[in-house]
Design a protein around this motif. Structure first.
Motif, PDB file in Angstrom:
ATOM      1  N   TRP A 141       0.822  -1.205   0.000  1.00 43.62           N
ATOM      2  CA  TRP A 141       0.000   0.000   0.000  1.00 43.62           C
ATOM      3  C   TRP A 141       0.863   1.264   0.000  1.00 43.62           C
ATOM      4  CZ3 TRP A 141      -3.465  -2.263   4.422  1.00 43.62           C
ATOM      5  CH2 TRP A 141      -4.426  -3.123   3.853  1.00 43.62           C
ATOM      6  N   PHE A 142       2.008   1.217   0.683  1.00 47.87           N
ATOM      7  CA  PHE A 142       2.913   2.364   0.712  1.00 47.87           C
ATOM      8  C   PHE A 142       3.427   2.678  -0.688  1.00 47.87           C
ATOM      9  CE2 PHE A 142       7.143   4.235   1.854  1.00 47.87           C
ATOM     10  CZ  PHE A 142       6.671   5.324   2.583  1.00 47.87           C
ATOM     11  N   ASP A 143       3.666   1.627  -1.464  1.00 43.48           N
ATOM     12  CA  ASP A 143       3.939   1.739  -2.902  1.00 43.48           C
ATOM     13  C   ASP A 143       5.062   2.716  -3.230  1.00 43.48           C
ATOM     14  OD1 ASP A 143       3.698   1.230  -5.589  1.00 43.48           O
ATOM     15  OD2 ASP A 143       1.909   2.467  -5.879  1.00 43.48           O
ATOM     16  N   HIS A 144       6.248   2.420  -2.694  1.00 38.92           N
ATOM     17  CA  HIS A 144       7.438   3.228  -3.024  1.00 38.92           C
ATOM     18  C   HIS A 144       7.202   4.719  -2.747  1.00 38.92           C
ATOM     19  CE1 HIS A 144       9.050  -0.388  -4.932  1.00 38.92           C
ATOM     20  NE2 HIS A 144       7.919  -0.474  -5.604  1.00 38.92           N
ATOM     21  N   ARG A 145       6.606   5.027  -1.621  1.00 40.80           N
ATOM     22  CA  ARG A 145       6.369   6.404  -1.148  1.00 40.80           C
ATOM     23  C   ARG A 145       5.250   7.122  -1.896  1.00 40.80           C
ATOM     24  NH1 ARG A 145      12.126   9.258   0.447  1.00 40.80           N
ATOM     25  NH2 ARG A 145      13.139   7.430   1.360  1.00 40.80           N
ATOM     26  N   ARG A 146       4.514   6.416  -2.726  1.00 42.95           N
ATOM     27  CA  ARG A 146       3.475   7.079  -3.513  1.00 42.95           C
ATOM     28  C   ARG A 146       2.410   7.726  -2.622  1.00 42.95           C
ATOM     29  NH1 ARG A 146      -1.473   6.025  -5.777  1.00 42.95           N
ATOM     30  NH2 ARG A 146      -1.584   3.942  -4.842  1.00 42.95           N
ATOM     31  N   LEU A 147       2.171   7.146  -1.446  1.00 41.27           N
ATOM     32  CA  LEU A 147       1.155   7.704  -0.557  1.00 41.27           C
ATOM     33  C   LEU A 147       1.722   8.605   0.539  1.00 41.27           C
ATOM     34  CD1 LEU A 147      -1.496   4.877  -0.056  1.00 41.27           C
ATOM     35  CD2 LEU A 147      -1.378   6.676  -1.765  1.00 41.27           C
ATOM     36  N   CYS A 148       3.009   8.934   0.434  1.00 42.38           N
ATOM     37  CA  CYS A 148       3.604   9.826   1.429  1.00 42.38           C
ATOM     38  C   CYS A 148       2.821  11.128   1.553  1.00 42.38           C
ATOM     39  CB  CYS A 148       5.050  10.138   1.057  1.00 42.38           C
ATOM     40  SG  CYS A 148       6.249   8.927   1.656  1.00 42.38           S
ATOM     41  N   PHE A 149       2.510  11.513   2.777  1.00 46.05           N
ATOM     42  CA  PHE A 149       1.827  12.752   3.153  1.00 46.05           C
ATOM     43  C   PHE A 149       0.367  12.804   2.697  1.00 46.05           C
ATOM     44  CE2 PHE A 149       6.364  13.951   2.321  1.00 46.05           C
ATOM     45  CZ  PHE A 149       6.760  13.914   3.646  1.00 46.05           C
ATOM     46  N   GLN A 150      -0.130  11.706   2.138  1.00 43.82           N
ATOM     47  CA  GLN A 150      -1.552  11.656   1.788  1.00 43.82           C
ATOM     48  C   GLN A 150      -2.380  11.409   3.051  1.00 43.82           C
ATOM     49  OE1 GLN A 150      -2.824  12.074  -1.484  1.00 43.82           O
ATOM     50  NE2 GLN A 150      -0.706  12.742  -1.769  1.00 43.82           N
ATOM     51  N   MET A 151      -3.596  11.923   3.058  1.00 40.50           N
ATOM     52  CA  MET A 151      -4.512  11.693   4.169  1.00 40.50           C
ATOM     53  C   MET A 151      -5.403  10.502   3.842  1.00 40.50           C
ATOM     54  SD  MET A 151      -3.663  13.985   6.379  1.00 40.50           S
ATOM     55  CE  MET A 151      -5.037  13.840   7.555  1.00 40.50           C
ATOM     56  N   ILE A 152      -5.554   9.600   4.807  1.00 40.84           N
ATOM     57  CA  ILE A 152      -6.460   8.476   4.634  1.00 40.84           C
ATOM     58  C   ILE A 152      -7.533   8.534   5.727  1.00 40.84           C
ATOM     59  CG2 ILE A 152      -4.646   7.060   3.611  1.00 40.84           C
ATOM     60  CD1 ILE A 152      -4.628   5.429   6.263  1.00 40.84           C
ATOM     61  N   ARG A 153      -8.668   7.912   5.440  1.00 47.82           N
ATOM     62  CA  ARG A 153      -9.744   7.810   6.434  1.00 47.82           C
ATOM     63  C   ARG A 153      -9.796   6.378   6.951  1.00 47.82           C
ATOM     64  NH1 ARG A 153     -13.589  10.614   8.523  1.00 47.82           N
ATOM     65  NH2 ARG A 153     -13.136  12.356   7.100  1.00 47.82           N
ATOM     66  N   ILE A 154      -9.814   6.249   8.263  1.00 43.53           N
ATOM     67  CA  ILE A 154      -9.846   4.942   8.919  1.00 43.53           C
ATOM     68  C   ILE A 154     -11.183   4.806   9.641  1.00 43.53           C
ATOM     69  CG2 ILE A 154      -8.686   3.432  10.570  1.00 43.53           C
ATOM     70  CD1 ILE A 154      -6.208   5.326  10.201  1.00 43.53           C
TER      71      ILE A 154
END
Length: 217
Positions: A141-154
């Motif tokens: 899911w981290f995918d080589h930093r692709r989601l860095c600093f993105q906001m997710i909803r849990i």
């Protein structure tokens, strides 16, 4: 000689039992489907059934089976394994497919310096206070930093939700070294949240693991 051997065998058995009782901390906690002799041998809220760590029906956990557990038909299979503290763990380069409501296991992590997160966060090379709502995601899911600093909803099973910022990788390929604070590789379906995330969801960090869903915020 036969008499001496008969005398020594019970003493050796008693000595082994005393060592186990005196030094239980040397035994590693087993993950899902890991070997066990008692409830105390299993991680989190798992129980020991037929020599293997499984979900506890009395508590109603869904960590090893059912919602949130790695599935054989999700297209993400182990790519290897790693021996850590006497237990063999699968390693992954992928995670289950992402959707608008992705099943996951929420774990708790201390992202501050000296915490159980090990080194600084992968996205910014910094440590984060436990009051910050931040998470690490499994390698796929981290995918080589692709989601860095993105906001997710849990979102929890009872409908409570919060948002958090992705700042780190929960490494599903490596572990058991100082960089990972000696911890085993992450499973492939982990959202590793700070104490602030757990608090925002009204969860008790002592539970260690709970089933959640997550999506991009």
């Amino acid at each position: 000689m036969a008499t001496a051997a008969s005398f020594l065998n019970p003493l050796l058995a008693l000595l082994s039992l005393l060592l186990i009782c005196l030094f239980p901390s040397t035994l590693a906690s087993s993950p899902c489907n890991g070997p066990c002799n008692s409830y105390d041998d299993c991680e989190g809220k798992l129980t020991c059934t037929n020599g293997r760590c499984t979900d506890d029906p009395d508590i109603g956990t869904h960590i090893c089976t059912g919602a949130g557990s790695p599935s054989k038909d999700d297209g993400c299979n182990p790519t290897g394994s790693m021996m850590c503290n006497g237990v063999n763990y699968p390693t992954y380069t992928c995670s289950p497919p992402m959707s608008s409501s992705t099943d996951a296991i929420l774990t708790v992590n201390n992202f501050s310096r000296g915490g159980d997160g090990g080194g600084p966060s992968e996205c910014d090379g910094s440590y984060h206070d436990n009051t910050e709502q931040v998470v690490a995601l499994s390698t796929g899911w981290f995918d080589h930093r692709r989601l860095c600093f993105q906001m997710i909803r849990i979102t929890t099973d009872d409908g409570k939700s919060t948002t958090a910022k992705v700042v780190d990788e929960c490494d599903s390929r490596n572990g058991c070294d100082p960089e990972h604070a000696g911890q085993q590789p992450c499973r492939n379906n982990i959202v590793d949240g700070s104490a602030a995330v757990w608090n925002a969801l009204g969860l008790n960090t002592d539970d260690g693991e709970v089933h959640v869903t997550w999506s991009m915020a």
